[in-house]
Design an enzyme around this catalytic site. Structure first.
Site, PDB file in Angstrom:
ATOM      1  N   MET A  86      39.862  39.696  50.249  1.00 39.42           N
ATOM      2  CA  MET A  86      41.039  39.938  49.414  1.00 39.42           C
ATOM      3  C   MET A  86      41.933  40.984  50.093  1.00 39.42           C
ATOM      4  O   MET A  86      41.469  42.055  50.462  1.00 39.42           O
ATOM      5  CB  MET A  86      40.623  40.434  48.031  1.00 39.42           C
ATOM      6  CG  MET A  86      39.896  39.404  47.172  1.00 39.42           C
ATOM      7  SD  MET A  86      40.893  37.930  46.840  1.00 39.42           S
ATOM      8  CE  MET A  86      42.288  38.649  45.953  1.00 39.42           C
TER       9      MET A  86
ATOM     10  N   MET B 150      37.180  34.546  39.901  1.00 38.86           N
ATOM     11  CA  MET B 150      37.222  35.984  39.651  1.00 38.86           C
ATOM     12  C   MET B 150      36.666  36.200  38.254  1.00 38.86           C
ATOM     13  O   MET B 150      37.383  36.545  37.305  1.00 38.86           O
ATOM     14  CB  MET B 150      38.657  36.495  39.795  1.00 38.86           C
ATOM     15  CG  MET B 150      39.129  36.509  41.233  1.00 38.86           C
ATOM     16  SD  MET B 150      40.898  36.844  41.408  1.00 38.86           S
ATOM     17  CE  MET B 150      41.538  35.175  41.337  1.00 38.86           C
TER      18      MET B 150
ATOM     19  N   ASP C 265      43.018  29.837  41.064  1.00 41.81           N
ATOM     20  CA  ASP C 265      42.481  31.140  40.669  1.00 41.81           C
ATOM     21  C   ASP C 265      41.956  31.086  39.246  1.00 41.81           C
ATOM     22  O   ASP C 265      42.709  30.841  38.304  1.00 41.81           O
ATOM     23  CB  ASP C 265      43.567  32.208  40.774  1.00 41.81           C
ATOM     24  CG  ASP C 265      43.869  32.592  42.205  1.00 41.81           C
ATOM     25  OD1 ASP C 265      42.913  32.912  42.935  1.00 41.81           O
ATOM     26  OD2 ASP C 265      45.046  32.551  42.597  1.00 41.81           O
TER      27      ASP C 265
ATOM     28  N   PHE D 116      46.053  39.607  39.810  1.00 46.90           N
ATOM     29  CA  PHE D 116      47.448  39.252  39.573  1.00 46.90           C
ATOM     30  C   PHE D 116      48.079  38.700  40.844  1.00 46.90           C
ATOM     31  O   PHE D 116      47.746  39.151  41.945  1.00 46.90           O
ATOM     32  CB  PHE D 116      48.265  40.475  39.111  1.00 46.90           C
ATOM     33  CG  PHE D 116      47.833  41.026  37.793  1.00 46.90           C
ATOM     34  CD1 PHE D 116      48.343  40.517  36.607  1.00 46.90           C
ATOM     35  CD2 PHE D 116      46.907  42.051  37.730  1.00 46.90           C
ATOM     36  CE1 PHE D 116      47.929  41.024  35.382  1.00 46.90           C
ATOM     37  CE2 PHE D 116      46.490  42.566  36.518  1.00 46.90           C
ATOM     38  CZ  PHE D 116      47.006  42.051  35.339  1.00 46.90           C
ATOM     39  N   GLY D 117      48.995  37.756  40.705  1.00 43.93           N
ATOM     40  CA  GLY D 117      49.732  37.240  41.836  1.00 43.93           C
ATOM     41  C   GLY D 117      50.938  38.116  42.134  1.00 43.93           C
ATOM     42  O   GLY D 117      51.320  38.987  41.350  1.00 43.93           O
TER      43      GLY D 117
ATOM     44  N   HIS E  65      38.718  29.778  43.313  1.00 38.73           N
ATOM     45  CA  HIS E  65      38.349  31.171  43.514  1.00 38.73           C
ATOM     46  C   HIS E  65      37.996  31.761  42.156  1.00 38.73           C
ATOM     47  O   HIS E  65      38.868  31.972  41.314  1.00 38.73           O
ATOM     48  CB  HIS E  65      39.541  31.902  44.153  1.00 38.73           C
ATOM     49  CG  HIS E  65      39.329  33.370  44.316  1.00 38.73           C
ATOM     50  ND1 HIS E  65      40.374  34.243  44.586  1.00 38.73           N
ATOM     51  CD2 HIS E  65      38.209  34.145  44.255  1.00 38.73           C
ATOM     52  CE1 HIS E  65      39.898  35.469  44.685  1.00 38.73           C
ATOM     53  NE2 HIS E  65      38.597  35.444  44.480  1.00 38.73           N
TER      54      HIS E  65
ATOM     55  N   SER F  21      48.605  28.674  46.233  1.00 38.17           N
ATOM     56  CA  SER F  21      47.956  29.118  45.000  1.00 38.17           C
ATOM     57  C   SER F  21      48.766  28.701  43.788  1.00 38.17           C
ATOM     58  O   SER F  21      49.919  29.115  43.630  1.00 38.17           O
ATOM     59  CB  SER F  21      47.798  30.640  45.011  1.00 38.17           C
ATOM     60  OG  SER F  21      47.353  31.082  43.743  1.00 38.17           O
TER      61      SER F  21
ATOM     62  N   MET G  87      40.313  33.292  36.349  1.00 39.53           N
ATOM     63  CA  MET G  87      40.121  34.675  35.921  1.00 39.53           C
ATOM     64  C   MET G  87      39.660  34.707  34.462  1.00 39.53           C
ATOM     65  O   MET G  87      40.145  33.920  33.651  1.00 39.53           O
ATOM     66  CB  MET G  87      41.426  35.465  36.071  1.00 39.53           C
ATOM     67  CG  MET G  87      42.051  35.405  37.446  1.00 39.53           C
ATOM     68  SD  MET G  87      43.549  36.419  37.535  1.00 39.53           S
ATOM     69  CE  MET G  87      44.270  35.834  39.069  1.00 39.53           C
TER      70      MET G  87
ATOM     71  N   HIS H 234      44.700  26.021  46.029  1.00 33.44           N
ATOM     72  CA  HIS H 234      43.911  27.177  45.607  1.00 33.44           C
ATOM     73  C   HIS H 234      44.061  27.386  44.100  1.00 33.44           C
ATOM     74  O   HIS H 234      45.175  27.507  43.586  1.00 33.44           O
ATOM     75  CB  HIS H 234      44.397  28.418  46.358  1.00 33.44           C
ATOM     76  CG  HIS H 234      43.518  29.610  46.217  1.00 33.44           C
ATOM     77  ND1 HIS H 234      42.353  29.780  46.940  1.00 33.44           N
ATOM     78  CD2 HIS H 234      43.638  30.713  45.441  1.00 33.44           C
ATOM     79  CE1 HIS H 234      41.802  30.937  46.611  1.00 33.44           C
ATOM     80  NE2 HIS H 234      42.554  31.521  45.692  1.00 33.44           N
TER      81      HIS H 234
END
Length: 227
Positions: free
Chosen positions: A134, A65, A32, A140-141, A63, A7, A34, A30
């Site tokens: 999930m 979100m 993310d 948040f990572g 992904h 990620s 957001m 990956h």
């Protein structure tokens, strides 16, 4: 064989092209996305996906979100994503959206938050190429893995096998050398890893170690031996 998807949420954003090259042995990269609405954080969007797709040969696993993925998800396929994941909690018409993502040439995936059960979505599974469970709250990572998600992973694997589907089962959140084996035993075969990869001295070696650990467990896991 297990798939490892580093990620880039845990990468150095000022050096994304170099960070992508640092994990070229990975199966997917990956990404993310957001929007600060569906989750309380703001990260990357279409321009970054476009740039990354030109900077690496590793396919991009996006992904989303975000709110209103029905409107925005197809644009990520056009930007170069090879797989696009939307959230069940955000999609107005998940079957239609999955079919549109596939029609544009990408793999269609649906994600579930920790509190969202898999059972109501059983009939949708044939429309998908991957399901993402999930294992932390999205947004948040670097969060700790939620062990209470292991039964959900097992139930999802059972549903996939019940219908004879070639559906990848991905997990995201807290994946590390100390948690990946439990998840592989439960039925996951695609693993998103952030800090466990990008926090390592050698990210490529970390990818290889995670894959080896997952493969060793999968080789003797009941769910895999039945295939």
């Amino acid at each position: 064989m297990a798939q490892i998807n580093p990620s880039i949420l845990s990468a150095d954003f000022a050096r994304l092209a170099e960070e992508a090259k640092a994990v070229e042995g990975a199966d997917w990269l990956h990404v993310d996305v957001m929007d600060n609405h569906f989750v309380p954080n703001l990260t990357l969007g279409v321009p970054i996906v476009e740039a990354l797709s030109k900077a690496t040969d590793t396919p991009l696993d996006c992904h989303l979100m975000i709110e209103d993925p029905d409107r925005w998800a197809p644009g990520y396929v056009e930007a170069g994503a090879g797989s696009v994941t939307f959230h069940a909690e955000a999609a107005a018409a998940p079957v239609r959206l999955a079919r549109e993502i596939r029609a544009k040439g990408a793999r269609a995936s649906m994600a579930l938050k920790p509190a969202t059960p898999i059972e109501p979505y059983e009939d949708l599974l044939p429309e998908l190429d991957m399901l993402l469970i999930m294992t932390v709250e999205p947004g948040f990572g670097g969060q700790a893995f939620l062990d209470i998600m292991l039964p959900k992973i097992r139930r999802t694997r059972q549903l996939i096998d019940k219908h004879g589907l070639e559906l990848w089962l991905q997990i995201d959140g807290g994946v590390s050398a100390t948690t990946i084996e439990r998840c592989a035993e439960a039925g996951a075969d695609v693993f998103v890893a952030g800090s466990a990869v990008y926090g390592a001295a050698d990210p490529a070696a970390a990818v290889r170690e995670l894959r080896a650990r997952a493969d060793a467990v999968t080789a003797v896991a009941p769910w895999a031996c039945d295939h």
